[in-house]
Design a protein around this motif. Structure first.
Motif: not given
Length: 573
Positions: A426, A437, A464, A469, A475-477, A499-500, A552
């Motif tokens: 990441c 994200f 994701a 995303l 983005g959020h994981i 994820d969103n 998500g």
């Protein structure tokens, strides 16, 4: 016994023959014995009836004779005829003939004065002279009006004796009335009551015969009866004929009625010969039935045996065609299903091995010259630091960590190390996509030491970032882990990556849940993860996807929870 055990046909023959012989022999003997017993009972009943008829005839005749003697004793004329000086013989004979008219056909009536015969109804017969102390005279004297039975001492032969019935009719001087029935007359009384196969003996209480009729004339049965009684045995011991002894009246007379056995020896032998013929026929029939039954049984058994041999040699297309609805047909159907299932299982195993090999080839292709790349990245990191370019240093450092894990020979790592690898990945992607994200992990401390296949989360996070995303700046994981108790001694590890983003499509959800490698062929990450989990842990484990209502995607990985490193050989469970 081994001769029988080594042949199915002989076993069937012995079983059928044993059952048949038991039924035929026992049934035949029981039938013959039962039939004989029934005939004996009926025969004895008929004999008893006939015996009573014979006894009745004799008792009637003797009763009539006793009546005559009593009437003589009550006749004044006849009593006076025995007194001295009586001179009316015509009146005596008239009275004597009149009183004895009922028995004149079979008996002679005589009047005695002491032992001297005075009058007789017998014509042309000389009257015998008896001593006054002779047995029946002395017995009649003592009987004093009673009637006594005795043998004629002057007419005793092997074939019998005349029967004398005497009664004292007067005293001083003593006079007697006597009824005499000869042997021939006794036989005549029973004419029509005894057939040619029967016999009859009339005896006194000492079994001395008065007359012997029919089959009794040879005296063999009478002699044997007297001997048995003298020796204290049953009177009919050792006698084949049926012998019945009964009292005739109450004066010491006995009748011995003799009839042939209901079954002659030849008839009994014929019955057992029929049973023997049935046994022979049963043996031949058993041979035929055993041959047909063994053929009926052995043919499908041989078919099964041949099919099994072909199957053992590797012919998995072997099929058994039996047009039967019995147990053999069920066996054939079961065998065909078993071979089909085994063939499918082998095909699945081969396909699984092929997929594993493909995955290994792909992995090896992706690891071309990893050491060279790792050394190059390490050089880039130090050059970036020397020239004060931190982004390049982070990129090279994170990529080096990922490569270090990838080239490791271990197939499993702790969840803690897998999460660190995901964080390095990441970091690279944040620099690439300008921090659009962020990554959050929610893993209990007791699960960080759990062992998982390496590189199992990175492809999911990559999917994701790249697909989920796309187009978002916030983005959020979230990576979560939890344990799930499935039985008393078993727990599963549940990993989720949420994820969103824009959410997974329904088509992709179906592809992931189908676990079809061909359908997932264009999605290498999901395909490899699902294949690795199922190969290592079994078909009940794997990956599934769902779309979140708020927006998500949520990817869930389920695998056994293990605090110890599994076998690196990669054996599936």
């Amino acid at each position: 016994m081994s001769f029988i055990r080594h042949s199915f046909k002989r076993k069937i023959f012995v079983i059928i023959l044993s059952v048949t012989l038991i039924l035929v022999v026992c049934g035949g003997i029981m039938t013959i014995q039962g039939f004989q017993a029934r005939i004996r009972v009926d025969h004895e009943r008929d004999d008893r009836v006939q015996e009573s008829v014979i006894a009745g005839k004799l008792e009637d005749a003797f009763g009539a004779a006793e009546s005559v003697l009593n009437r003589i004793g009550n006749s004044e004329t006849l009593r006076n005829s025995l007194r001295p000086g009586y001179k009316m013989p015509n009146a005596v004979y008239a009275a004597l003939y009149d009183i004895s008219s009922d028995i004149k056909d079979y008996a002679t009536v005589e009047l005695f004065l002491g032992g001297t015969g005075m009058y007789s109804t017998g014509r042309g017969e000389t009257m015998a002279e008896y001593p006054e102390n002779y047995s029946f005279i002395s017995e009649a004297m003592e009987a004093d009006g009673g009637i006594v039975y005795a043998m004629d001492p002057f007419d005793v032969t092997e074939s019998g004796s005349a029967l004398i019935m005497a009664r004292k009719i007067c005293d001083d001087p003593a006079g007697f009335a006597v009824v005499r029935i000869s042997r021939d007359k006794l036989k005549g009384l029973l004419t029509g009551s005894i057939n040619a196969r029967d016999g009859f003996v009339l005896t006194d209480r000492f079994f001395h015969p008065f007359c012997l009729i029919g089959t009794a004339e040879d005296r063999q049965v009478l002699t044997r009866v007297r001997r048995n009684l003298f020796e204290g045995d049953l009177y009919n011991k050792g006698i084949d004929e049926n012998v019945y002894i009964s009292d005739i009246g109450d004066k010491g007379l006995a009748g011995i009625y003799i009839t042939p056995p209901p079954f002659e020896a030849s008839a009994v032998r014929a019955g057992y010969q029929i049973v023997l013929m049935q046994v022979v026929i049963s043996v031949l029939l058993c041979l035929f039935v055993a041959s047909r039954m063994s053929t009926s049984f052995s043919k499908p058994i041989n078919t099964l045996s041949v099919a099994m041999k072909r199957f053992r040699k590797g012919d998995f297309d072997t099929k058994i065609e039996l047009n039967r609805e019995d147990e053999f047909g069920q066996l054939a159907t079961g065998f065909n299903k078993m071979t089909a299932q085994l063939k499918d299982t082998i095909r699945e195993r081969v396909e699984a091995e092929r997929r594993v090999n493909d995955a290994r080839i792909e992995m090896m292709q992706s690891q071309l010259n990893p050491h060279f790349l790792y050394n190059t990245l390490d050089t880039i990191k130090w050059v970036a630091k020397a020239n004060q370019v931190p982004e390049v240093a982070i990129l090279s450092s994170s990529l080096a960590a990922i490569l270090r894990t990838g080239i490791s020979e271990n197939r499993f790592c702790k969840l803690e190390n897998e999460l660190e690898l995901v964080k390095n990945y990441c970091d690279i992607q944040k620099i690439r996509f300008d921090d659009f994200f962020d990554l959050e992990t929610d893993v209990p401390g007791e699960l960080l030491g759990a062992y998982v296949p390496k590189l199992i989360l990175q492809p999911v996070v990559e999917n994701a970032i790249i697909h989920g995303l796309e187009g978002r700046s916030d983005g959020h994981i979230v990576i979560e882990a939890r344990s799930l108790k499935t039985s008393a001694d078993k727990e599963d590890l549940v990993l989720t990556v949420t994820d969103n983003g824009k959410g997974i499509s329904d088509e992709m959800i179906k592809l992931v849940e189908s676990a079809d490698p061909e359908a997932l062929k264009g999605h290498l990450g999901f395909n490899n993860i699902n294949t690795i989990i199922k190969l290592y842990y079994g078909k009940e484990y794997g990956i599934r996807a769902e779309r979140i209502a708020e927006g998500g995607t949520k990817i869930t990985l389920v695998l056994p929870l293990s605090a110890q490193e599994p076998d690196n050989g990669g054996e599936t469970v």
